[in-house]
Scaffold this motif. Structure first.
Motif, PDB file in Angstrom:
ATOM      1  N   TRP A 543      31.489  -5.808  -3.898  1.00 37.67           N
ATOM      2  CA  TRP A 543      30.357  -5.904  -3.006  1.00 37.67           C
ATOM      3  C   TRP A 543      30.653  -6.870  -1.865  1.00 37.67           C
ATOM      4  N   VAL A 544      30.241  -6.487  -0.664  1.00 40.39           N
ATOM      5  CA  VAL A 544      30.445  -7.317   0.511  1.00 40.39           C
ATOM      6  C   VAL A 544      29.093  -7.515   1.194  1.00 40.39           C
ATOM      7  N   ALA A 545      29.078  -8.491   2.102  1.00 42.56           N
ATOM      8  CA  ALA A 545      27.819  -8.816   2.807  1.00 42.56           C
ATOM      9  C   ALA A 545      27.301  -7.609   3.567  1.00 42.56           C
ATOM     10  N   GLY A 546      25.973  -7.387   3.455  1.00 45.10           N
ATOM     11  CA  GLY A 546      25.328  -6.272   4.149  1.00 45.10           C
ATOM     12  C   GLY A 546      25.146  -5.040   3.305  1.00 45.10           C
ATOM     13  N   ASN A 547      25.942  -4.924   2.182  1.00 49.05           N
ATOM     14  CA  ASN A 547      25.701  -3.780   1.289  1.00 49.05           C
ATOM     15  C   ASN A 547      24.300  -3.869   0.690  1.00 49.05           C
ATOM     16  N   VAL A 548      23.726  -2.722   0.424  1.00 48.67           N
ATOM     17  CA  VAL A 548      22.344  -2.660  -0.074  1.00 48.67           C
ATOM     18  C   VAL A 548      22.262  -1.683  -1.237  1.00 48.67           C
ATOM     19  N   VAL A 549      21.545  -2.096  -2.292  1.00 53.97           N
ATOM     20  CA  VAL A 549      21.189  -1.203  -3.389  1.00 53.97           C
ATOM     21  C   VAL A 549      19.686  -0.926  -3.275  1.00 53.97           C
ATOM     22  N   PHE A 550      19.309   0.353  -3.127  1.00 54.46           N
ATOM     23  CA  PHE A 550      17.902   0.757  -3.047  1.00 54.46           C
ATOM     24  C   PHE A 550      17.420   1.188  -4.423  1.00 54.46           C
ATOM     25  N   LEU A 551      16.255   0.690  -4.766  1.00 54.43           N
ATOM     26  CA  LEU A 551      15.668   0.950  -6.081  1.00 54.43           C
ATOM     27  C   LEU A 551      14.198   1.329  -5.874  1.00 54.43           C
ATOM     28  N   ASP A 552      13.818   2.550  -6.271  1.00 52.71           N
ATOM     29  CA  ASP A 552      12.432   3.011  -6.131  1.00 52.71           C
ATOM     30  C   ASP A 552      11.771   3.025  -7.502  1.00 52.71           C
ATOM     31  N   THR A 553      10.663   2.294  -7.629  1.00 52.32           N
ATOM     32  CA  THR A 553       9.921   2.244  -8.893  1.00 52.32           C
ATOM     33  C   THR A 553       8.542   2.895  -8.722  1.00 52.32           C
ATOM     34  N   VAL A 554       8.041   3.457  -9.813  1.00 48.80           N
ATOM     35  CA  VAL A 554       6.708   4.071  -9.858  1.00 48.80           C
ATOM     36  C   VAL A 554       5.924   3.366 -10.949  1.00 48.80           C
ATOM     37  N   GLY A 555       4.797   2.758 -10.585  1.00 48.58           N
ATOM     38  CA  GLY A 555       4.002   2.032 -11.551  1.00 48.58           C
ATOM     39  C   GLY A 555       3.135   2.951 -12.403  1.00 48.58           C
ATOM     40  N   ALA A 556       2.623   2.381 -13.490  1.00 46.01           N
ATOM     41  CA  ALA A 556       1.752   3.149 -14.377  1.00 46.01           C
ATOM     42  C   ALA A 556       0.335   3.256 -13.828  1.00 46.01           C
ATOM     43  N   GLU A 557       0.020   2.510 -12.784  1.00 46.83           N
ATOM     44  CA  GLU A 557      -1.337   2.575 -12.232  1.00 46.83           C
ATOM     45  C   GLU A 557      -1.544   3.918 -11.532  1.00 46.83           C
ATOM     46  N   PHE A 558      -2.831   4.301 -11.419  1.00 50.32           N
ATOM     47  CA  PHE A 558      -3.188   5.570 -10.781  1.00 50.32           C
ATOM     48  C   PHE A 558      -3.646   5.282  -9.354  1.00 50.32           C
ATOM     49  N   PRO A 559      -3.091   5.955  -8.368  1.00 53.40           N
ATOM     50  CA  PRO A 559      -3.488   5.665  -6.976  1.00 53.40           C
ATOM     51  C   PRO A 559      -4.913   6.154  -6.689  1.00 53.40           C
ATOM     52  N   ILE A 560      -5.742   5.261  -6.222  1.00 58.65           N
ATOM     53  CA  ILE A 560      -7.141   5.581  -5.905  1.00 58.65           C
ATOM     54  C   ILE A 560      -7.447   5.058  -4.504  1.00 58.65           C
ATOM     55  N   ASP A 561      -7.996   5.920  -3.666  1.00 60.26           N
ATOM     56  CA  ASP A 561      -8.437   5.517  -2.332  1.00 60.26           C
ATOM     57  C   ASP A 561      -9.954   5.379  -2.337  1.00 60.26           C
ATOM     58  N   LEU A 562     -10.440   4.273  -1.841  1.00 59.30           N
ATOM     59  CA  LEU A 562     -11.883   4.026  -1.753  1.00 59.30           C
ATOM     60  C   LEU A 562     -12.297   4.112  -0.286  1.00 59.30           C
ATOM     61  N   LEU A 563     -13.226   5.031   0.007  1.00 59.00           N
ATOM     62  CA  LEU A 563     -13.716   5.217   1.361  1.00 59.00           C
ATOM     63  C   LEU A 563     -15.208   4.952   1.389  1.00 59.00           C
ATOM     64  N   ARG A 564     -15.662   4.264   2.397  1.00 58.55           N
ATOM     65  CA  ARG A 564     -17.093   4.037   2.581  1.00 58.55           C
ATOM     66  C   ARG A 564     -17.529   4.720   3.867  1.00 58.55           C
ATOM     67  N   CYS A 565     -18.455   5.656   3.742  1.00 60.60           N
ATOM     68  CA  CYS A 565     -18.961   6.385   4.901  1.00 60.60           C
ATOM     69  C   CYS A 565     -20.294   5.781   5.322  1.00 60.60           C
ATOM     70  N   THR A 566     -20.399   5.408   6.568  1.00 59.15           N
ATOM     71  CA  THR A 566     -21.620   4.804   7.097  1.00 59.15           C
ATOM     72  C   THR A 566     -22.176   5.703   8.188  1.00 59.15           C
ATOM     73  N   GLN A 567     -23.438   6.130   8.028  1.00 60.74           N
ATOM     74  CA  GLN A 567     -24.075   6.955   9.042  1.00 60.74           C
ATOM     75  C   GLN A 567     -24.413   6.105  10.266  1.00 60.74           C
ATOM     76  N   PRO A 568     -24.339   6.695  11.465  1.00 63.07           N
ATOM     77  CA  PRO A 568     -24.698   5.928  12.670  1.00 63.07           C
ATOM     78  C   PRO A 568     -26.158   5.489  12.611  1.00 63.07           C
ATOM     79  N   SER A 569     -26.377   4.198  12.592  1.00 63.04           N
ATOM     80  CA  SER A 569     -27.733   3.661  12.525  1.00 63.04           C
ATOM     81  C   SER A 569     -27.647   2.151  12.673  1.00 63.04           C
TER      82      SER A 569
END
Length: 594
Positions: A543-569
């Motif tokens: 290994w020399v300077a600048g080399n990179v090891v890429f590691l992709d992990t996937v967690g056990a959590e479930f992806p949830i998006d929370l959206l709040r809709c506000t009516q014009p008022s």
């Protein structure tokens, strides 16, 4: 009796004066020029009367004359004064006069029904037209006219209550009037508004009954339409309207003739309201008019929402529940705050709890240690309260997990199984998002000769190529656990010297540094466990300077998006809140093959 009257100029003839301003009278009550009738003494002496004819001197008496009196006193009489009061200046007053109504039979030679909107006649120089049962006088393009009476379309009689006398009443001309053979009336109306959804309380309906009377119905916030001789419902979401025209009347108030009509049935008395029956009230559906306020939804910029709005319904709202979805029916139990002590047993008051929490009464933060809990019994025992807040509260939940079989249009939900518990009116039905089996894993591992520190790829950049050394992932794979793993891309970039490296996350940035000669386990402080563990034996040499090891992990959590809709008022408060709960079961191997 004598009567004196003033002449309007302050004088009573020659008998006195009147001071109007001073409110005093000066009247003469004594007359000084009165006289009495005179008299004459005319008699003879007694001797002459007895037959003695003596001389003329026996006769005695005087001549007639009038005697003047010095005065005449009005004694033993009463004096009365009658007068009218007035004001210092003239006062103007106006008296109103309502002339009697006039009925005009517009079609005396027929019993046909008059078509609404077809009546126009001229009477005493003024034009009258009908509009939804109301007669309008002198309407023009620049003048709305005056409400002048009522039109009975069944009898063809116009009742005029507001008219201008301008010439003789015989000055009448019928300009327009249409009739039809049969009067189309009904006591039920089913319709749908042209636009939807509607604003609650934004619906008003008007029409005319068969007698020409105006009927108006208004809707409340719950969709109930009420008014004279009507009741109904409106569905604001779809604009569907159902109207029934009539009244509930007392059965005892109906005559024999009314009970002989087609709508009367003794079996219907008391069916809805005690001692009452529904009597329909016929209306002319051709006169129906309505006004409503509808919502208009403008397109939303996808860059503001973060998602493509083309997949959403026109009103931006997504169905809350569907058949086949899973749901949770639950209720929260809680009590007042108290000071906890070692050995104290707190009974929530409900058995078979889903979970129980101890909360700081001041901040609402959860206390995670110092007690044991028995969810089946609904009890909690405090074992170590050292460092506890002064006051705590205990909150528990009773829940059942079910599947939805049917979602009805009236908002009711039918489940595939009975609930199995008794819930009060404060229970809440929540939808549940099924996540399936969840576990952490390493999705991808590869190396690269160099990296610009910005670009994240799923494979080796062909412009850069692989590193001269390779991490032996097949022999020494990275290790990962559910507790600490998250979904993230990691870059392990070699420093100068080829022995040390920096750990950089795509979203977290640089979080740690390590050595290729030691196992590397960067800590997830929030979970108390490492994000992953990279064995030192997998690095090898070269290994020399600048080399990179890429590691992709996937967690056990479930992806949830929370959206709040506000009516014009305009904002009305900031007390919105929600509760997001993760529910899960630990996978266990079966205890036996059965």
């Amino acid at each position: 009796m004598h009567t004196l009257t003033d002449n309007g100029a302050g004088a009573f003839g020659g008998f006195g004066t009147a001071n109007y301003a001073g409110k005093s009278l000066n009247v003469r009550l004594v007359s000084l020029d009165s006289t009495t009738d005179g008299y004459k003494s005319d008699y003879e002496e007694s001797t002459a009367f007895e037959g003695n004819t003596g001389d003329a001197s026996s006769r005695k008496g005087g001549e007639y004359l009038d005697n003047a009196l010095s005065e005449e006193l009005l004694a033993a009489s009463s004096l009365s004064v009658n007068y009218a009061t007035g004001t210092a200046s003239e006062i103007a007053n106006t008296a109103g006069y309502a002339p009697p109504s006039v009925t005009i039979d517009l079609c005396p030679q027929t019993s046909d029904y008059v078509v609404p909107g077809s009546v126009r006649f001229t009477w005493m120089g003024h034009v009258f037209e009908d509009y939804d049962g109301t007669l309008i006088r002198d309407r023009s393009p620049g003048n709305v006219g005056f409400a002048a009476g009522q039109m009975n379309y069944t009898s063809g009689v116009a009742t005029v209550t507001d008219y201008v006398v301008d010439g003789g009443p015989e000055n009448f001309t019928l300009d327009s009037l249409w009739t039809i053979r049969q009067n189309w009336n009904t006591a039920s109306v089913f319709m749908r508004t042209e636009v939807a959804p509607l604003k609650p309380t934004g619906f008003v309906m008007q029409l005319v009954d068969s007698q020409g009377n105006q009927i108006t119905g208004t809707a409340d916030v719950d969709g109930n339409v009420t008014g004279t001789h009507l009741q109904g419902r409106i569905e604001y979401q779809t604009g569907e309207v159902e109207m029934q025209f009539g009244d509930y009347v007392l059965d005892t108030a109906l005559s024999d003739a009314q009970k002989a009509e087609w709508w009367y049935d003794a079996a219907d008395v008391g069916a809805v309201q005690a001692d009452k029956i529904w009597r329909p009230w016929p209306v002319d559906p051709t006169t129906l008019r309505y006004s409503c306020v509808s919502y208009v939804y403008l397109p939303v910029d996808a860059s503001l929402m973060g998602i493509d709005p083309a997949a959403l319904p026109p009103d931006g709202r997504v169905a809350f529940a569907r058949p086949g979805d899973t749901c949770v029916v639950g209720v929260t139990h809680g009590g007042s705050a108290f000071a906890a002590s070692n050995g104290m047993v707190y009974d929530v008051g409900h058995e078979r709890l889903s979970f129980v929490q101890v909360l700081d009464d001041a901040t609402g933060a959860e206390v995670l240690t110092g007690y044991t809990k028995d969810l089946d019994a609904g009890a909690l025992t405090f074992t170590d309260v050292a460092g506890y807040p002064a006051l705590v509260r205990v909150v528990g939940r009773t829940e059942v997990y079910r599947q939805i079989a049917e979602v009805r249009i009236d908002g009711k939900v039918r489940l595939t199984q009975p609930i199995g518990s008794v819930f009060g009116v404060d229970a809440v039905l929540s939808t549940a998002l099924r996540q399936g089996d969840r576990f952490a894993r390493v999705r991808n591992v590869f190396d690269q000769a160099s990296w610009d520190g910005v670009t994240w790829l799923d494979a080796v950049d062909p412009l850069t190529g692989p590193a001269p050394a390779t991490f032996k992932k097949d022999v020494n794979p990275p290790q990962i656990a559910n507790r600490g793993a998250i979904t993230e891309r990691w870059a392990l970039r070699i420093r100068s010297g080829g022995q040390l490296f920096d750990c950089i996350g795509e979203h977290l940035g640089q979080i740690a540094s390590g050595s290729i000669n030691e196992d590397f386990s960067p800590m997830n402080l929030a979970a108390g466990a490492p994000y992953f563990t990279l064995p030192a034996a997998g690095w090898g040499e070269g290994w020399v300077a600048g080399n990179v090891v890429f590691l992709d992990t996937v967690g056990a959590e479930f992806p949830i998006d929370l959206l709040r809709c506000t009516q014009p008022s305009s904002p009305v408060g900031v007390d919105d809140s929600f509760w997001l709960v993760q529910r899960g079961d630990v996978g266990r191997a079966p205890e036996s093959e059965f």
